[in-house]
Design a protein around this motif. Structure first.
Motif, PDB file in Angstrom:
ATOM      1  N   HIS A 126     -17.799 101.475  27.112  1.00 37.87           N
ATOM      2  CA  HIS A 126     -17.226 101.102  25.823  1.00 37.87           C
ATOM      3  C   HIS A 126     -15.786 100.670  26.009  1.00 37.87           C
ATOM      4  O   HIS A 126     -14.953 101.462  26.467  1.00 37.87           O
ATOM      5  CB  HIS A 126     -17.256 102.288  24.857  1.00 37.87           C
ATOM      6  N   ASP A 127     -15.481  99.442  25.655  1.00 40.09           N
ATOM      7  CA  ASP A 127     -14.096  98.989  25.635  1.00 40.09           C
ATOM      8  C   ASP A 127     -13.564  99.196  24.225  1.00 40.09           C
ATOM      9  O   ASP A 127     -14.085  98.622  23.264  1.00 40.09           O
ATOM     10  CB  ASP A 127     -14.010  97.505  26.027  1.00 40.09           C
ATOM     11  N   VAL A 128     -12.535 100.040  24.119  1.00 37.39           N
ATOM     12  CA  VAL A 128     -12.007 100.398  22.800  1.00 37.39           C
ATOM     13  C   VAL A 128     -10.876  99.422  22.456  1.00 37.39           C
ATOM     14  O   VAL A 128      -9.731  99.632  22.814  1.00 37.39           O
ATOM     15  CB  VAL A 128     -11.532 101.869  22.781  1.00 37.39           C
ATOM     16  N   ASP A 129     -11.240  98.333  21.789  1.00 39.79           N
ATOM     17  CA  ASP A 129     -10.287  97.267  21.465  1.00 39.79           C
ATOM     18  C   ASP A 129      -9.701  97.416  20.064  1.00 39.79           C
ATOM     19  O   ASP A 129      -8.632  96.877  19.782  1.00 39.79           O
ATOM     20  CB  ASP A 129     -10.990  95.895  21.510  1.00 39.79           C
ATOM     21  N   LEU A 130     -10.439  98.073  19.163  1.00 40.33           N
ATOM     22  CA  LEU A 130     -10.073  98.013  17.750  1.00 40.33           C
ATOM     23  C   LEU A 130      -9.753  99.354  17.120  1.00 40.33           C
ATOM     24  O   LEU A 130      -8.869  99.436  16.263  1.00 40.33           O
ATOM     25  CB  LEU A 130     -11.230  97.359  16.962  1.00 40.33           C
ATOM     26  N   LEU A 188      -9.580 103.598  31.926  1.00 39.78           N
ATOM     27  CA  LEU A 188      -8.521 102.709  31.436  1.00 39.78           C
ATOM     28  C   LEU A 188      -9.101 101.342  31.069  1.00 39.78           C
ATOM     29  O   LEU A 188      -9.937 100.803  31.798  1.00 39.78           O
ATOM     30  CB  LEU A 188      -7.479 102.538  32.553  1.00 39.78           C
ATOM     31  N   HIS A 189      -8.658 100.816  29.930  1.00 35.65           N
ATOM     32  CA  HIS A 189      -8.937  99.415  29.614  1.00 35.65           C
ATOM     33  C   HIS A 189      -7.622  98.703  29.881  1.00 35.65           C
ATOM     34  O   HIS A 189      -6.615  98.995  29.233  1.00 35.65           O
ATOM     35  CB  HIS A 189      -9.369  99.298  28.143  1.00 35.65           C
ATOM     36  N   PHE A 190      -7.609  97.814  30.854  1.00 30.25           N
ATOM     37  CA  PHE A 190      -6.346  97.249  31.349  1.00 30.25           C
ATOM     38  C   PHE A 190      -6.217  95.802  30.918  1.00 30.25           C
ATOM     39  O   PHE A 190      -7.124  94.993  31.136  1.00 30.25           O
ATOM     40  CB  PHE A 190      -6.320  97.366  32.881  1.00 30.25           C
ATOM     41  N   PHE A 220     -11.306  95.560  32.619  1.00 34.05           N
ATOM     42  CA  PHE A 220     -10.273  94.576  32.269  1.00 34.05           C
ATOM     43  C   PHE A 220     -10.550  93.989  30.888  1.00 34.05           C
ATOM     44  O   PHE A 220     -11.671  93.567  30.597  1.00 34.05           O
ATOM     45  CB  PHE A 220     -10.205  93.477  33.323  1.00 34.05           C
ATOM     46  N   HIS A 221      -9.505  93.944  30.068  1.00 32.34           N
ATOM     47  CA  HIS A 221      -9.595  93.410  28.707  1.00 32.34           C
ATOM     48  C   HIS A 221      -9.567  91.880  28.773  1.00 32.34           C
ATOM     49  O   HIS A 221      -8.660  91.308  29.391  1.00 32.34           O
ATOM     50  CB  HIS A 221      -8.411  93.950  27.902  1.00 32.34           C
ATOM     51  N   ILE A 222     -10.547  91.237  28.130  1.00 30.81           N
ATOM     52  CA  ILE A 222     -10.690  89.768  28.205  1.00 30.81           C
ATOM     53  C   ILE A 222     -10.425  89.321  29.647  1.00 30.81           C
ATOM     54  O   ILE A 222      -9.405  88.709  29.952  1.00 30.81           O
ATOM     55  CB  ILE A 222      -9.785  89.051  27.190  1.00 30.81           C
ATOM     56  N   PRO A 223     -11.351  89.666  30.549  1.00 31.39           N
ATOM     57  CA  PRO A 223     -11.057  89.549  31.982  1.00 31.39           C
ATOM     58  C   PRO A 223     -10.844  88.113  32.456  1.00 31.39           C
ATOM     59  O   PRO A 223     -11.678  87.243  32.177  1.00 31.39           O
ATOM     60  CB  PRO A 223     -12.315  90.140  32.646  1.00 31.39           C
TER      61      PRO A 223
HETATM   62 ZN   LIG Z   1     -11.153  94.585  25.540  1.00 31.28          ZN
END
Ligand SMILES: [Zn+2]
Length: 247
Positions: free
Chosen positions: A52-56, A109-111, A152-155
Motif C-alpha cells: 500500500h502506497d499511502v499517498d492521500l 518508506l514511500h520515497f 518509490f512514489h511516481i517512480p
Molecule cells: Zn505514491
C-alpha cells in the motif's frame, strides 16, 4: 442471502468501496493464495505481496489495515515523510502508524525522488541510497522499528527493475519484472479487470488506501477534497502573518 464468491479472474470491475476490496481479498484467499512480506525476499509460489502506497490519507490506511486484519491478511504500508497530505510529526499520526504495525502489518518508506532530483537524471546508486537511508532512519525513530523496504512514489524509469544494496526496493526485479504485478492506480479497476487473464502464481499487488471509501467515491472528488484540506492548513498558518503585515 449469501452472494457467491467470484474467483479473482471473474471479477470484472470494482467500485472502490471498502466492502468490495474485502470481497476481492476473500476471493483471493479462497483461490488458495497466501499473503507474504517483502522482508522474506522473492515470494513463494501462490504467494502475494500486498503493498500500500499511502499517498492521500493515513486514516484511510488505518481503515484498510483494520479490514485486512479482520480477514487475516498481512500487507506492507509505505508512508511518505514529506507529503503535504499528512504530517508524520503529529503525535496522533505516529500513533496511527503504530496501530497499523500492531495489527500485524509491515511499515515501509514511500520515497519521493521528485523532491530531490529531476525525473530524467539518474543521480547514481550511492546518492539514492544515502537519501533513502536518511529517510528510513527518520521513519525508524518515529515508529520504533527499523524498516528496510522502500517503494518509490511516481517512480522514474531509473528505479524500475533495479536492486539496491542497502535497502529492499519494491521495484527490484525479484518483486517486479520476474513476477506478476498489478495495481489499482487511478481507480482503473472501475473499467479494467484486476486479474484479467488470471491471477499470476507469484504476485505483487499495489493498492492505494486513499482511493477506497465506504461509499466508493470517485478519484477526482477525493483528490480535490484532500487538496482543499492542505490549502486550508497553509492558509490558517499564513493568514495571521499576512494580516499583521497589512496593518
Ligand atoms: Zn505514491
Amino acid at each position: 442471502m449469501t452472494e457467491r464468491l467470484q474467483s479473482p479472474a471473474e471479477v470484472s470491475s470494482l467500485d472502490y468501496r471498502l466492502d468490495s476490496y474485502a470481497r476481492l481479498l476473500r476471493s483471493v484467499r479462497a483461490a488458495g493464495y497466501e499473503f507474504g512480506s517483502f522482508e522474506d525476499g522473492r515470494p513463494a509460489a501462490g504467494e502475494i505481496l500486498l503493498r500500500h502506497d499511502v499517498d492521500l490519507s493515513l486514516d484511510r490506511a488505518l481503515a484498510m489495515a483494520e479490514r485486512e486484519r479482520d480477514l487475516g491478511v498481512r500487507s506492507t504500508y509505505c508512508v511518505l515523510l514529506s507529503a503535504p497530505a499528512y504530517d508524520l510529526t503529529r503525535p496522533r499520526n505516529v500513533r496511527v502508524l503504530q496501530r497499523i504495525a500492531d495489527l500485524g502489518h509491515d511499515l515501509a518508506l514511500h520515497f519521493d525522488t521528485h523532491r530531490y532530483w529531476s525525473t530524467d537524471a539518474d543521480p547514481g546508486a550511492a546518492v539514492i541510497e544515502a537519501k533513502v537511508a536518511d529517510e528510513l532512519d527518520v521513519l525508524s525513530r518515529l515508529v520504533g522499528e527499523t524498516p528496510s523496504t522502500a517503494s518509490f512514489h511516481i517512480p522514474p524509469e531509473w528505479v524500475l527493475d533495479r536492486s539496491f544494496e542497502s535497502f529492499t526496493n519494491t521495484y527490484a526485479p525479484t518483486f517486479f519484472d520476474e513476477i506478476g504485478y498489478r495495481s489499482d492506480s487511478s481507480q482503473k479497476w472501475r473499467s479494467v479487470e484486476p486479474f484479467g487473464g488470471g491471477l499470476p502464481n507469484r504476485l505483487q499487488l499495489l493498492v492505494h488506501p486513499g482511493l477506497w471509501h465506504a461509499d466508493g467515491r470517485p478519484m477526482a472528488e477525493i483528490v480535490s477534497e484532500r487538496r482543499k484540506r492542505c490549502h486550508s492548513r497553509v492558509d490558517e498558518y499564513f493568514d495571521p502573518m499576512s494580516e499583521a503585515a497589512e496593518q
